[in-house]
Motif scaffolding. Sequence first.
Motif, PDB file in Angstrom:
ATOM      1  N   ARG A  17      97.078  44.483  24.295  1.00 27.79           N
ATOM      2  CA  ARG A  17      95.375  44.297  23.202  1.00 27.79           C
ATOM      3  C   ARG A  17      96.365  44.633  22.037  1.00 27.79           C
ATOM      4  NH1 ARG A  17      91.389  48.161  25.419  1.00 27.79           N
ATOM      5  NH2 ARG A  17      90.437  47.379  27.010  1.00 27.79           N
ATOM      6  N   LEU A  18      97.278  45.969  21.727  1.00 22.20           N
ATOM      7  CA  LEU A  18      97.974  46.395  20.535  1.00 22.20           C
ATOM      8  C   LEU A  18      98.975  44.567  20.610  1.00 22.20           C
ATOM      9  CD1 LEU A  18      99.316  48.048  18.085  1.00 22.20           C
ATOM     10  CD2 LEU A  18     101.076  48.938  20.523  1.00 22.20           C
ATOM     11  N   ARG A  19      99.066  44.170  21.137  1.00 23.00           N
ATOM     12  CA  ARG A  19      99.970  42.677  21.128  1.00 23.00           C
ATOM     13  C   ARG A  19      98.772  41.871  20.452  1.00 23.00           C
ATOM     14  NH1 ARG A  19     102.537  43.986  25.990  1.00 23.00           N
ATOM     15  NH2 ARG A  19     104.976  45.273  25.909  1.00 23.00           N
ATOM     16  N   ALA A  20      98.711  41.347  21.134  1.00 25.22           N
ATOM     17  CA  ALA A  20      97.223  40.860  20.894  1.00 25.22           C
ATOM     18  C   ALA A  20      96.730  41.328  19.168  1.00 25.22           C
ATOM     19  CB  ALA A  20      95.959  41.038  21.546  1.00 25.22           C
ATOM     20  N   LEU A  21      96.896  42.239  18.943  1.00 26.04           N
ATOM     21  CA  LEU A  21      96.087  42.767  17.657  1.00 26.04           C
ATOM     22  C   LEU A  21      97.286  42.212  16.615  1.00 26.04           C
ATOM     23  CD1 LEU A  21      94.721  46.113  17.879  1.00 26.04           C
ATOM     24  CD2 LEU A  21      93.210  44.169  16.885  1.00 26.04           C
ATOM     25  N   LEU A  22      99.103  41.874  16.732  1.00 26.94           N
ATOM     26  CA  LEU A  22     100.120  41.794  16.122  1.00 26.94           C
ATOM     27  C   LEU A  22     100.067  40.503  16.116  1.00 26.94           C
ATOM     28  CD1 LEU A  22     101.897  45.293  16.919  1.00 26.94           C
ATOM     29  CD2 LEU A  22     101.484  44.563  14.774  1.00 26.94           C
ATOM     30  N   GLY A  23      99.710  40.103  17.062  1.00 22.90           N
ATOM     31  CA  GLY A  23     100.132  38.323  17.108  1.00 22.90           C
ATOM     32  C   GLY A  23     100.938  37.801  16.347  1.00 22.90           C
ATOM     33  N   ASP A  24     100.731  36.534  15.493  1.00 21.62           N
ATOM     34  CA  ASP A  24     102.423  36.874  14.222  1.00 21.62           C
ATOM     35  C   ASP A  24     103.343  37.567  14.586  1.00 21.62           C
ATOM     36  OD1 ASP A  24     100.921  34.324  15.268  1.00 21.62           O
ATOM     37  OD2 ASP A  24     100.122  33.794  13.179  1.00 21.62           O
ATOM     38  N   GLN A  25     102.660  38.944  13.869  1.00 23.95           N
ATOM     39  CA  GLN A  25     103.343  39.730  13.056  1.00 23.95           C
ATOM     40  C   GLN A  25     104.659  39.542  13.824  1.00 23.95           C
ATOM     41  OE1 GLN A  25     100.419  42.108  11.852  1.00 23.95           O
ATOM     42  NE2 GLN A  25     100.754  41.589   9.911  1.00 23.95           N
ATOM     43  N   LEU A  26     103.890  40.489  15.646  1.00 24.18           N
ATOM     44  CA  LEU A  26     104.379  40.524  15.897  1.00 24.18           C
ATOM     45  C   LEU A  26     106.044  40.166  16.202  1.00 24.18           C
ATOM     46  CD1 LEU A  26     105.175  42.427  18.942  1.00 24.18           C
ATOM     47  CD2 LEU A  26     104.268  41.298  20.326  1.00 24.18           C
TER      48      LEU A  26
END
Length: 171
Positions: free
Chosen positions: A157-166
């Motif tokens: 979920r955290l990776r999905a929330l960070l999306g392109d910013q990751l």
Amino acid sequence: MRNERQAQNLREFEEFAHSRGTALFRTALLLCGDWHLAEDLTQATLAKVYASWNRVRSADSPEAYARRILLRSHLSHRRLRRSTERPALEQLPEQVSTEQDPALRLTLLQALGRLPPRDRAVLVLRYWEDRSVEETAAELGLTTGVVRTRSLRALTRLRALLGDQLAGLAA
């Protein structure tokens, strides 16, 4: 004799509060993402620790005991209806940071703040506080399997929330 014992208990508690208060506050801030609520949770935790100091100081790890009180206080606060109120500010005011990458820290804190409280607690304990699966499970009152599952799902979920910013943050 009784006054001496009370004075000794007070000194021991003060020493504990001074040595562990900052770590408790940091954990509270990571859990809730709100500076003022973190202060309140830390203060409430220390008050509860003081109220049962005889039991806390004889525990295997008074720090773990206090952290568990903090986690339970945080989860309890989240269940209250009034805890759903949010400040009207869209952006947090700028703060001076001694961290090496304040943008990364703010981005991660904002993403953590969007996770459910238990998932946030698992991630904070496992990865920010560097606790083992067993320690995290014991502090949250969960099984090790549940901690592993929640960790995996919360990281997804955290990776999905960070999306392109990751990708930009990892560079």
